[in-house]
Design a protein around this motif. Structure first.
Motif, PDB file in Angstrom:
ATOM      1  N   THR A  74      28.430  66.194  76.539  1.00 61.79           N
ATOM      2  CA  THR A  74      27.619  67.299  75.775  1.00 61.79           C
ATOM      3  C   THR A  74      26.480  67.681  76.690  1.00 61.79           C
ATOM      4  O   THR A  74      26.180  66.736  77.527  1.00 61.79           O
ATOM      5  CB  THR A  74      27.154  67.045  74.556  1.00 61.79           C
ATOM      6  OG1 THR A  74      26.466  66.144  74.690  1.00 61.79           O
ATOM      7  CG2 THR A  74      28.283  66.719  73.643  1.00 61.79           C
ATOM      8  N   LEU A  75      26.024  68.837  76.350  1.00 59.11           N
ATOM      9  CA  LEU A  75      24.965  69.109  77.213  1.00 59.11           C
ATOM     10  C   LEU A  75      23.557  68.377  76.921  1.00 59.11           C
ATOM     11  O   LEU A  75      22.642  67.982  77.919  1.00 59.11           O
ATOM     12  CB  LEU A  75      24.346  70.848  77.009  1.00 59.11           C
ATOM     13  CG  LEU A  75      25.426  71.710  77.404  1.00 59.11           C
ATOM     14  CD1 LEU A  75      25.032  73.159  76.874  1.00 59.11           C
ATOM     15  CD2 LEU A  75      25.917  71.706  78.518  1.00 59.11           C
ATOM     16  N   VAL A  76      23.152  67.864  75.596  1.00 59.22           N
ATOM     17  CA  VAL A  76      22.406  66.765  75.376  1.00 59.22           C
ATOM     18  C   VAL A  76      22.569  65.428  76.164  1.00 59.22           C
ATOM     19  O   VAL A  76      21.430  64.836  76.585  1.00 59.22           O
ATOM     20  CB  VAL A  76      22.277  66.799  73.913  1.00 59.22           C
ATOM     21  CG1 VAL A  76      21.151  65.615  73.496  1.00 59.22           C
ATOM     22  CG2 VAL A  76      22.184  68.258  72.869  1.00 59.22           C
ATOM     23  N   GLU A  77      23.826  65.175  76.235  1.00 64.47           N
ATOM     24  CA  GLU A  77      23.885  63.746  76.985  1.00 64.47           C
ATOM     25  C   GLU A  77      23.713  63.921  78.377  1.00 64.47           C
ATOM     26  O   GLU A  77      23.129  63.034  79.375  1.00 64.47           O
ATOM     27  CB  GLU A  77      25.473  63.283  76.947  1.00 64.47           C
ATOM     28  CG  GLU A  77      25.884  61.818  77.234  1.00 64.47           C
ATOM     29  CD  GLU A  77      27.237  61.626  77.003  1.00 64.47           C
ATOM     30  OE1 GLU A  77      27.671  60.550  77.309  1.00 64.47           O
ATOM     31  OE2 GLU A  77      27.715  62.348  76.292  1.00 64.47           O
ATOM     32  N   LYS A  78      24.047  65.223  78.825  1.00 61.62           N
ATOM     33  CA  LYS A  78      23.854  65.518  80.316  1.00 61.62           C
ATOM     34  C   LYS A  78      22.480  65.427  80.655  1.00 61.62           C
ATOM     35  O   LYS A  78      21.762  64.796  81.666  1.00 61.62           O
ATOM     36  CB  LYS A  78      24.501  66.725  80.794  1.00 61.62           C
ATOM     37  CG  LYS A  78      25.967  66.557  80.871  1.00 61.62           C
ATOM     38  CD  LYS A  78      26.521  68.226  81.378  1.00 61.62           C
ATOM     39  CE  LYS A  78      27.974  68.083  81.530  1.00 61.62           C
ATOM     40  NZ  LYS A  78      28.398  69.400  81.964  1.00 61.62           N
ATOM     41  N   LYS A 131      11.269  68.211  79.287  1.00 61.86           N
ATOM     42  CA  LYS A 131      10.876  68.602  77.968  1.00 61.86           C
ATOM     43  C   LYS A 131      11.669  69.965  77.695  1.00 61.86           C
ATOM     44  O   LYS A 131      12.292  70.340  76.851  1.00 61.86           O
ATOM     45  CB  LYS A 131       9.595  68.764  77.599  1.00 61.86           C
ATOM     46  CG  LYS A 131       8.674  67.222  77.321  1.00 61.86           C
ATOM     47  CD  LYS A 131       7.223  67.631  76.836  1.00 61.86           C
ATOM     48  CE  LYS A 131       6.615  66.289  76.635  1.00 61.86           C
ATOM     49  NZ  LYS A 131       5.236  66.673  76.260  1.00 61.86           N
ATOM     50  N   VAL A 132      11.486  70.778  78.627  1.00 63.73           N
ATOM     51  CA  VAL A 132      12.105  72.210  78.592  1.00 63.73           C
ATOM     52  C   VAL A 132      13.785  72.071  78.535  1.00 63.73           C
ATOM     53  O   VAL A 132      14.427  72.833  77.770  1.00 63.73           O
ATOM     54  CB  VAL A 132      11.623  73.046  79.963  1.00 63.73           C
ATOM     55  CG1 VAL A 132      12.331  74.620  79.707  1.00 63.73           C
ATOM     56  CG2 VAL A 132      10.181  73.306  79.672  1.00 63.73           C
ATOM     57  N   LEU A 133      14.049  71.349  79.522  1.00 62.43           N
ATOM     58  CA  LEU A 133      15.569  70.950  79.577  1.00 62.43           C
ATOM     59  C   LEU A 133      16.175  70.504  78.324  1.00 62.43           C
ATOM     60  O   LEU A 133      17.238  70.991  77.614  1.00 62.43           O
ATOM     61  CB  LEU A 133      15.999  70.177  80.615  1.00 62.43           C
ATOM     62  CG  LEU A 133      17.595  69.964  80.956  1.00 62.43           C
ATOM     63  CD1 LEU A 133      17.954  70.986  81.579  1.00 62.43           C
ATOM     64  CD2 LEU A 133      17.519  68.796  81.782  1.00 62.43           C
ATOM     65  N   ALA A 134      15.484  69.396  77.738  1.00 63.34           N
ATOM     66  CA  ALA A 134      15.643  69.045  76.370  1.00 63.34           C
ATOM     67  C   ALA A 134      15.738  69.875  75.207  1.00 63.34           C
ATOM     68  O   ALA A 134      16.636  70.075  74.481  1.00 63.34           O
ATOM     69  CB  ALA A 134      14.869  67.691  76.136  1.00 63.34           C
ATOM     70  N   LYS A 135      14.733  70.853  75.105  1.00 63.36           N
ATOM     71  CA  LYS A 135      14.482  71.995  74.296  1.00 63.36           C
ATOM     72  C   LYS A 135      15.775  72.823  74.330  1.00 63.36           C
ATOM     73  O   LYS A 135      16.388  73.387  73.392  1.00 63.36           O
ATOM     74  CB  LYS A 135      13.247  72.557  74.159  1.00 63.36           C
ATOM     75  CG  LYS A 135      12.973  73.587  73.179  1.00 63.36           C
ATOM     76  CD  LYS A 135      11.756  74.454  73.671  1.00 63.36           C
ATOM     77  CE  LYS A 135      10.492  73.668  73.879  1.00 63.36           C
ATOM     78  NZ  LYS A 135       9.425  74.777  74.189  1.00 63.36           N
ATOM     79  N   LEU A 136      16.112  73.346  75.462  1.00 64.74           N
ATOM     80  CA  LEU A 136      17.458  74.095  75.774  1.00 64.74           C
ATOM     81  C   LEU A 136      18.667  73.424  75.252  1.00 64.74           C
ATOM     82  O   LEU A 136      19.529  74.292  74.697  1.00 64.74           O
ATOM     83  CB  LEU A 136      17.425  74.647  77.375  1.00 64.74           C
ATOM     84  CG  LEU A 136      18.595  75.643  77.729  1.00 64.74           C
ATOM     85  CD1 LEU A 136      18.343  76.587  76.858  1.00 64.74           C
ATOM     86  CD2 LEU A 136      18.391  75.915  79.220  1.00 64.74           C
ATOM     87  N   ALA A 137      18.638  72.201  75.835  1.00 66.25           N
ATOM     88  CA  ALA A 137      19.971  71.481  75.394  1.00 66.25           C
ATOM     89  C   ALA A 137      20.200  71.376  73.804  1.00 66.25           C
ATOM     90  O   ALA A 137      21.434  71.669  73.366  1.00 66.25           O
ATOM     91  CB  ALA A 137      19.866  70.036  76.227  1.00 66.25           C
ATOM     92  N   ILE A 138      19.359  71.047  73.100  1.00 66.02           N
ATOM     93  CA  ILE A 138      19.353  70.827  71.791  1.00 66.02           C
ATOM     94  C   ILE A 138      19.488  72.250  71.091  1.00 66.02           C
ATOM     95  O   ILE A 138      20.295  72.225  69.977  1.00 66.02           O
ATOM     96  CB  ILE A 138      17.960  70.138  71.233  1.00 66.02           C
ATOM     97  CG1 ILE A 138      17.865  68.813  71.564  1.00 66.02           C
ATOM     98  CG2 ILE A 138      18.069  70.015  69.947  1.00 66.02           C
ATOM     99  CD1 ILE A 138      16.639  67.965  71.440  1.00 66.02           C
TER     100      ILE A 138
END
Length: 622
Positions: free
Chosen positions: A175-179, A140-147
């Motif tokens: 993209t960072l989101v896809e990664k 969740k933290v990684l997703a929040k940062l990427a978005i």
């Protein structure tokens, strides 16, 4: 709180002692509470970070941190029984030591590496389930940062440019989101393939399988954010094959998953199963969760419109529907009116609502799927006003069925053209029919303006080819008649048998002339409506008409123009399977809980009574 401190790194040692106790007690939820990374961190984490930077300042000291972390899990004769967890804890501690929140791209890369190591620790068959809450937290933290970085690319543009300079131009930038979605997908696979509990797709979720939809929902969120919906196809296929039924999971997970599943099916033009999934998500969503219910309605309403069901006034008066009526009701009125050009104007890309529809990802589906409903409404209105409804005095006698001359529908289309001149202006400023959208290609267009070559006949590619292949198979350009081979020369007129438009040019044919292409399109559209059962009857080609036989019982309108939703539902409801939605398998009729054949009740036999009084015994001569 964390255990007894020791000299040198008292805070760190106390922290690791507390982690060891949590691993021993297999308390995954408490472990996730200990492993915090989001700022602002409490003072005790800041003190531990200071110790790490003072005692283990460089990457060369990571082996020493690894040695400290190896004591966190029970040891066996061959060493640590869960080596991946020690590696993950080392990554966690080095993350606290090295992270620089001012460098967002570096922070993202460190966090992604930390999550990767946590997912590897998750794969352990015995102990991996302990870190499942931590995997979800880090994801969740990684997703929040990427978005967040995706919404503000200017923050990392210079860093991304430096990274791209070292990569080949031929490789597509991910993209960072896809990664992030790729990392979360790995965690989803670990949860899905866990062998704890009953195998297959009918057992209850146990062990890591309880996290299947938590990880799936987060991964789907990221895939929708970066527009990589095709990557979700394999996820749904895997869930179909291996996931426990969705009913065994909490309501929040069910609603979120069905929402994303419905959107995926909608984007793939599977509108009926999408409607089932979205309707179930809306029905199960808590009444107070108005933002979530509104988000579901944003896709459920257009899905129903495409299927022929318009939103009711009661639905649009609910709190979560505020503002949606102003968007969708005008579209419903236009579809019912049969105004084709108002429909195209309302759903134009540059229209007032076009940008909203496009941002929600529903513009193309509405434009492509609802236009046929507009044509149906137009044909219905023209039939009401100008069609032959049958002679009521000849009900008992044989008479002609109700019918509509198609030239009246053609006249209605041309009348609509005169009402919308702005929609009919060509780039050269000439008024033309937007229905006749012939592409500027010499193989299709009869007269192309601008810089394209002028086409003198429908056989220019035959009479005046650009070139030909010689006997040796080499291409030869044609610069004039003298360069044509003798066998390719033509004289006189082309045989009408080669002309597909010859019948249209027959002066005795009422379909001939300049208006024939529009009549062709009208016939084609009505044929499509008849094929889909959205209209019922038949077409006559010569003296074009649409006839409605068998209209004496119900009347011409219900017979020739059946209800769209009821027609689609009658076809689609034969198979209510929704791809990607695993449900509890119902026992087949006539079998008890143990699978034994049960006697069928009399009602199941249709109430039939069989008289056996005159039946002879087996072997008795007739």
């Amino acid at each position: 709180m964390w255990g007894a401190p020791s000299a040198g790194t008292p805070v760190l040692d106390s922290f690791l002692s507390g982690i060891a106790d949590l691993v021993k007690s297999r308390d995954g939820a408490k472990l996730q509470d200990f492993l915090q990374i989001e700022p602002p961190l409490s003072q005790i984490y800041q003190d531990m970070t200071v110790e790490l930077r003072r005692t283990f300042p460089h990457a060369s000291n990571d082996e020493q941190i690894q040695t400290k972390c190896e004591s966190l899990v029970p040891s066996t004769g061959s060493g640590s029984s869960w080596a991946a967890f020690a590696i993950f804890m080392r990554s966690y501690l080095t993350f606290l030591r090295d992270v620089n929140v001012e460098n967002l791209l570096e922070t993202y890369n460190l966090l992604k590496g930390l999550l990767n190591n946590c997912v590897i620790a998750l794969s352990d068959s015995q102990m991996g389930v302990i870190v499942l809450p931590t995997v979800l937290y880090l994801s969740k933290v990684l997703a929040k940062l990427a978005i967040g970085l995706d919404r503000q690319p200017e923050l990392i543009t210079h860093l991304l440019r430096e990274g791209n300079d070292t990569e080949g131009e031929a490789t597509e930038r991910v993209t960072l989101v896809e990664k992030s979605a790729n990392v979360v997908r790995e965690a989803f696979i670990k949860c899905l393939t866990d062998r704890t509990g009953t195998p297959g797709n009918q057992g209850k979720p146990e062990g890591k399988r309880v996290g299947i939809y938590l990880m799936a929902n987060l991964c789907l969120k990221l895939l929708f954010k970066c527009g990589k919906l095709r990557n979700a196809e394999q996820m749904f296929a895997s869930i179909n094959a291996q996931s426990p039924p969705l009913d065994h999971f909490p309501a929040s997970q069910r609603v979120t998953y069905l929402y994303y599943l419905g959107r995926y099916l909608f984007s793939n033009n599977l509108f009926y199963p999408a409607q089932i999934a979205l309707q179930s998500a809306y029905d199960q969503c808590h009444r107070q969760a108005q933002n979530q219910r509104r988000l579901i309605l944003t896709y459920l309403i257009p899905c129903n419109i495409i299927l022929g069901r318009f939103p009711s006034a009661a639905l649009l008066q609910r709190p979560e529907s505020q503002g949606l009526g102003d968007i969708f009701l005008p579209l419903c009125r236009i579809i019912a009116s049969g105004d084709l050009f108002a429909f195209r104007s309302y759903l134009a890309v540059d229209s007032e609502r076009g940008d909203w529809f496009a941002r929600k990802g529903i513009l193309l589906q509405l434009r492509n799927r609802c236009e046929i409903l507009v044509w149906r409404s137009m044909a219905r209105k023209v039939f009401i006003l100008a069609g032959f409804h049958g002679d009521q005095k000849m009900q008992a006698q044989r008479g002609p069925p109700p019918f509509l001359y198609l030239h009246k529908l053609e006249a209605a289309v041309r009348w609509l053209e005169t009402r919308a001149p702005k929609l009919l202006m060509s780039p050269e400023g000439q008024q033309e029919s937007s229905l006749l959208s012939f592409p500027p290609d010499k193989d299709f267009a009869r007269d192309v303006g601008g810089t394209e070559p002028q086409i003198e006949s429908d056989f220019d590619d035959f009479l005046k080819p650009d070139g030909y292949f010689d006997e040796e198979g080499h291409w030869t350009d044609v610069t004039g008649p003298e360069t044509l081979p003798a066998a390719a020369s033509t004289e006189g007129e082309v045989d009408d048998s080669l002309d597909p438009f010859a019948s249209l040019r027959n002066p005795d044919d009422p379909r001939g002339g300049e208006e024939a292409p529009l009549m062709e399109e009208v016939e084609s559209i009505l044929s499509s409506l008849l094929t889909q059962d959205l209209m019922r009857g038949y077409l006559t080609h010569k003296n074009p008409r649409f006839a409605i036989p068998g209209a004496r019982v119900k009347g011409p309108l219900p017979t020739g123009f059946p209800n769209v939703w009821q027609t689609i539902y009658a076809k689609e409801s034969e198979d209510d399977h929704v791809p990607g939605w695993v449900r509890i398998r119902q026992a087949p009729p006539g079998r008890g809980p143990g699978g034994r054949q049960q006697p069928r009740p009399a009602s199941a036999m249709g109430g039939r009574v069989v008289n056996l009084s005159n039946v002879k015994a087996v072997g008795t001569p007739g």
